[in-house]
Scaffold this motif. Structure first.
Motif, PDB file in Angstrom:
ATOM      1  N   VAL A 170       5.215  -6.714   9.444  1.00 48.49           N
ATOM      2  CA  VAL A 170       5.045  -5.039   8.091  1.00 48.49           C
ATOM      3  C   VAL A 170       6.435  -4.348   7.969  1.00 48.49           C
ATOM      4  O   VAL A 170       7.677  -4.096   8.837  1.00 48.49           O
ATOM      5  CB  VAL A 170       4.660  -3.907   8.457  1.00 48.49           C
ATOM      6  N   TYR A 180      -4.485  -1.085   4.673  1.00 43.32           N
ATOM      7  CA  TYR A 180      -3.261  -3.039   4.694  1.00 43.32           C
ATOM      8  C   TYR A 180      -4.289  -3.810   5.114  1.00 43.32           C
ATOM      9  O   TYR A 180      -4.196  -4.649   4.557  1.00 43.32           O
ATOM     10  CB  TYR A 180      -2.288  -2.394   5.143  1.00 43.32           C
ATOM     11  N   ILE A 222       0.490  -1.181   0.097  1.00 42.85           N
ATOM     12  CA  ILE A 222      -0.063   0.085  -0.247  1.00 42.85           C
ATOM     13  C   ILE A 222       0.880   1.244   0.311  1.00 42.85           C
ATOM     14  O   ILE A 222       1.863   1.593   1.320  1.00 42.85           O
ATOM     15  CB  ILE A 222      -0.982   0.531   1.009  1.00 42.85           C
ATOM     16  N   HIS A 265       4.354  -3.109   3.606  1.00 42.79           N
ATOM     17  CA  HIS A 265       4.830  -4.064   2.879  1.00 42.79           C
ATOM     18  C   HIS A 265       4.965  -5.155   3.994  1.00 42.79           C
ATOM     19  O   HIS A 265       5.579  -5.012   4.988  1.00 42.79           O
ATOM     20  CB  HIS A 265       5.891  -3.818   1.458  1.00 42.79           C
ATOM     21  N   LYS A 285      -1.507  -8.702  -1.920  1.00 48.48           N
ATOM     22  CA  LYS A 285      -0.820  -8.858  -0.684  1.00 48.48           C
ATOM     23  C   LYS A 285      -0.158  -9.811  -0.958  1.00 48.48           C
ATOM     24  O   LYS A 285      -1.096 -11.169  -0.217  1.00 48.48           O
ATOM     25  CB  LYS A 285      -1.745  -8.567   0.607  1.00 48.48           C
TER      26      LYS A 285
END
Length: 329
Positions: free
Chosen positions: A85, A116, A2, A44, A326
């Motif tokens: 993350v 996310y 994102i 991410h 994702k």
């Protein structure tokens, strides 16, 4: 992955009235706009399982959210109990230079984290959550204007009510006059950075003095007057209102201005600007000048020793600009 993009803001009038020490006694009001300078947040999935990797001006790799040193990262991730993350932030403008970068970071981070985990975020949701994180969870002695400016975007008149509610009023103008306003603004970088928290804390304390409170009240009146003028497509007094607001602001507390800043400001007026102000809490960063287009060549020659940062108005607030699939590693 994102990616969010959140604009920085420049404030024209009323700054300081968004502090609780003022608006809990009397309604505050600020007129500001967002510009095409941004904070980008990238989030991410992290290879190392439930750990967290943060990359900002420093790098943190932690196995427990409580270990995070950066207070905004820590509070936002704890609020959503999010681990596993990799979060990276990139800014167009240095921090501590008066454009609300801290709140743009907070708004953008909340927007990225919520996207996310699959949550929709309205501008009001982002702004109110950013205020909750910065003021209540972290305890920063700041106001609310930056969070709302970054979340909503655009040229706005923002009021701060005694019941803690905030109202956003879009300034509606003839597009040609709005473009003229955009063209007449020049942003000059004077260097340095400041601790906004220290200056804002002193400013809040100053409101215990009735004379200082009345100065801030006059600054709110200027914001109202500027709103009315812009909605009537009248730019005649824009420079003078900026100037009067700056004179009032720098008399509130020490640290807002100094001889170096005052000298540059006076130089800008002599070079053709009709008014201006230092952005943000004070002490360093950028001076915004209002200079009619026909005087700008002379202005730039006289101010050639300082870095000009070109910008345009931005009409959007914090946006999710990329959504990738994702794929957990």
């Amino acid at each position: 992955m994102i990616i969010t993009r959140t604009p920085f803001r420049i404030s024209f009038a009323g700054g300081g009235s968004d502090l609780p020490a003022f608006y809990r006694r009397e309604q505050g009001a600020v007129l500001s706009t967002t510009i095409d300078k941004y904070m980008y947040i990238v989030i991410h999935p992290l290879f190392q399982g439930s750990s967290v990797l943060l990359k900002y001006s420093q790098t943190e790799f932690v196995h427990n959210l409580a270990e995070i040193a950066h207070p905004i990262h820590r509070e936002v991730l704890q609020m959503y109990n999010l681990t596993g993350v990799d979060i990276n932030s990139i800014a167009d403008i240095p921090a501590g230079t008066g454009m609300g970068s801290s709140s743009s970071f907070t708004v953008g981070l909340i927007n990225a984290v919520r996207a996310y985990i699959g949550k929709y975020s309205s501008a009001e949701k982002l702004a109110s959550l950013a205020c909750h994180v910065e003021i209540e969870r972290v305890g920063n002695p700041i106001g609310k204007q930056d969070q709302y400016a970054a979340a909503y975007g655009g040229l706005n008149f923002i009021t701060f009510n005694q019941d803690e509610s905030v109202k956003i009023e879009k300034i509606i103008m003839d597009p040609r006059v709005k473009q003229q306003l955009d063209d007449n603004l020049i942003l000059v970088y004077i260097g340095g950075s400041h601790s906004a928290n220290e200056i804002l804390e002193a400013q809040s304390s100053s409101f215990n003095n009735n004379d200082k409170f009345n100065l801030q009240r006059r600054m709110v009146q200027l914001a109202h007057g500027l709103r009315d003028a812009l909605q009537e497509n009248n730019l005649d007094d824009f420079g003078q209102i900026l100037h009067e607001g700056w004179v009032l602001k720098r008399s509130l507390v020490s640290g807002i201005s100094n001889h170096f800043i005052d000298d540059i400001y006076e130089q800008g007026l002599k070079a053709g600007a009709l008014g201006g102000k230092l952005l943000g809490a004070g002490g360093a960063g950028f001076i915004l000048f209002y200079c009619p287009k026909e005087k700008q060549d002379a202005f730039r020659r006289e101010m050639a020793g300082y870095k000009e940062t070109r910008f345009s108005f931005e009409h959007q607030g914090s946006q999710v600009i990329y959504v990738g699939e994702k794929k957990f590693i």
